[in-house]
Motif scaffolding. Structure first.
Motif, PDB file in Angstrom:
ATOM      1  N   ARG A  25       0.848  -1.490   0.256  1.00 36.25           N
ATOM      2  CA  ARG A  25       0.262   0.223   0.087  1.00 36.25           C
ATOM      3  C   ARG A  25       0.844   1.299  -0.207  1.00 36.25           C
ATOM      4  O   ARG A  25       1.140   1.577   1.087  1.00 36.25           O
ATOM      5  CB  ARG A  25      -1.010  -0.098   1.308  1.00 36.25           C
ATOM      6  N   VAL A  44      -2.264   3.452  -3.474  1.00 38.17           N
ATOM      7  CA  VAL A  44      -4.051   4.010  -2.939  1.00 38.17           C
ATOM      8  C   VAL A  44      -3.939   5.311  -2.884  1.00 38.17           C
ATOM      9  O   VAL A  44      -5.268   5.503  -2.189  1.00 38.17           O
ATOM     10  CB  VAL A  44      -3.585   3.231  -1.713  1.00 38.17           C
ATOM     11  N   LEU A  86      -5.317   5.500   5.847  1.00 38.15           N
ATOM     12  CA  LEU A  86      -4.954   4.596   4.642  1.00 38.15           C
ATOM     13  C   LEU A  86      -4.011   3.716   4.097  1.00 38.15           C
ATOM     14  O   LEU A  86      -3.672   2.840   3.345  1.00 38.15           O
ATOM     15  CB  LEU A  86      -4.220   5.720   3.611  1.00 38.15           C
ATOM     16  N   ARG A  87      -3.835   3.080   6.117  1.00 44.49           N
ATOM     17  CA  ARG A  87      -3.271   2.290   6.462  1.00 44.49           C
ATOM     18  C   ARG A  87      -1.652   1.770   5.100  1.00 44.49           C
ATOM     19  O   ARG A  87      -1.820   0.937   4.848  1.00 44.49           O
ATOM     20  CB  ARG A  87      -3.768   1.191   6.357  1.00 44.49           C
ATOM     21  N   PRO A  88      -1.065   2.860   4.347  1.00 41.59           N
ATOM     22  CA  PRO A  88       0.137   2.748   3.853  1.00 41.59           C
ATOM     23  C   PRO A  88       1.070   2.169   4.541  1.00 41.59           C
ATOM     24  O   PRO A  88       1.773   2.434   5.373  1.00 41.59           O
ATOM     25  CB  PRO A  88       0.266   4.162   3.403  1.00 41.59           C
ATOM     26  N   ASP A  89       1.697   1.167   3.741  1.00 40.05           N
ATOM     27  CA  ASP A  89       3.002   0.917   4.184  1.00 40.05           C
ATOM     28  C   ASP A  89       4.425   1.319   4.086  1.00 40.05           C
ATOM     29  O   ASP A  89       5.269   1.207   4.599  1.00 40.05           O
ATOM     30  CB  ASP A  89       3.147  -1.079   3.534  1.00 40.05           C
ATOM     31  N   SER A 150      -1.758  -1.821  -4.670  1.00 37.66           N
ATOM     32  CA  SER A 150      -2.902  -1.374  -3.906  1.00 37.66           C
ATOM     33  C   SER A 150      -3.404  -2.903  -3.517  1.00 37.66           C
ATOM     34  O   SER A 150      -3.988  -2.622  -2.692  1.00 37.66           O
ATOM     35  CB  SER A 150      -3.930  -1.349  -4.453  1.00 37.66           C
TER      36      SER A 150
END
Length: 297
Positions: A25, A44, A86-89, A150
């Motif tokens: 993500r 994302v 958003l929970r981005p990595d 995504s």
């Protein structure tokens, strides 16, 4: 299992970033996000710069709108809560000074413990070097064949990305460069790149300060230097000064915050220029083909 290996990447600030698994993500500054999309990594979400408003600037969007990537507004207005949802990595931004991300407050990412990659787009690098760095990042983020960042299955799969050391242009980019070189050699068109700042003021680009403009000069395009004065990237003047330089073709900044060409002499041809073109071979191939058409007109 693909996607579960450790991930590591050193960005252009020298920051060594890592995660237990390949990030799936990706949140990104719009310029970086559009480039990653071209390279097979679908963000994302993307955010803008201080120049951007609440709507995504069409000039900067690349293919992001077509695939429905959400736009979050200006990055400096983003708080930890919005990013956390958003929970981005990983977050991908650009840097102009080799020290700080351009469009996002790094402290927000730090509070959330999210790795932030900043890749340089400054005039200290050549355009091929910038393209190589984005290709290397995209390759590192490709978790598994046929998957986007995504996590959704992609119908076409990721675009192969060359390692940073190869410096091999994509076939479309090489063909566009050859076309532009041929057209530039066949005429004497004098080109001036600028960004409008109202009816009284205009910023004139210094070609060697912009990687893509320096690259155009290397392909034989006759770019005007605005002359001595303050400003590393731009010389700020008035529109009368543009007329005094007598360009045949004006490359005008097409971003929404810039003023369209104003009060130019008759006979001066126009072609759009995005100073934040996504750093991908596909995006620059389109720009070079369009410029070749404008030069030949």
């Amino acid at each position: 299992m693909p996607g579960t290996e450790g991930w590591g990447f050193t960005d252009d600030r020298g920051a060594e970033l890592g995660a237990a698994r390949v990030p799936l993500r990706v949140a990104a500054y719009v310029r970086a996000g559009a480039a990653l999309l071209d390279l097979g990594v679908t963000p994302v979400a993307v955010y803008g710069s201080g120049h951007d408003g609440e709507e995504l600037d069409p000039a900067k969007a690349g293919g992001l709108r077509a695939v429905g990537v959400p736009y979050l507004g200006p990055g400096r207005a983003l708080g930890a809560e919005a990013l956390s949802e958003l929970r981005p990595d990983v977050i991908v931004d650009v840097t102009y000074d080799g020290k700080s991300p351009y469009a996002l407050d790094e402290a927000v990412a730090e509070r959330l413990g999210i790795p932030l990659v900043a890749l340089s787009v400054s005039g200290e690098l050549t355009l091929p070097a910038i393209l190589d760095r984005f290709a290397a990042l995209a390759a590192s983020l490709t978790a598994a064949p046929g998957r986007s960042a995504s996590g959704a299955e992609s119908a076409v799969g990721p675009v192969p990305a060359a390692p940073a050391s190869e410096s091999v242009p994509a076939p479309d980019l090489a063909a566009a460069e050859a076309l532009l070189r041929s057209v530039a050699a066949g005429g004497g068109v004098v080109v001036l790149a600028l960004s409008g700042a109202g009816t009284e003021q205009v910023h004139l680009a210094r070609p060697q300060a912009w990687p893509e403009l320096a690259h155009l000069a290397g392909l034989g395009v006759r770019l005007l230097d605005p002359g001595p004065g303050p400003g590393a990237n731009w010389l700020t003047g008035d529109w009368a000064g543009v007329a005094e330089l007598r360009p045949d073709l004006v490359l005008f900044d097409e971003r929404e915050h810039a003023t369209p060409p104003y009060a130019l002499p008759s006979g001066v041809r126009l072609a759009p220029w995005n100073p934040e073109t996504p750093p991908s071979p596909a995006a620059y191939a389109r720009f070079f083909r369009d410029l070749a058409e404008a030069l030949a007109a």
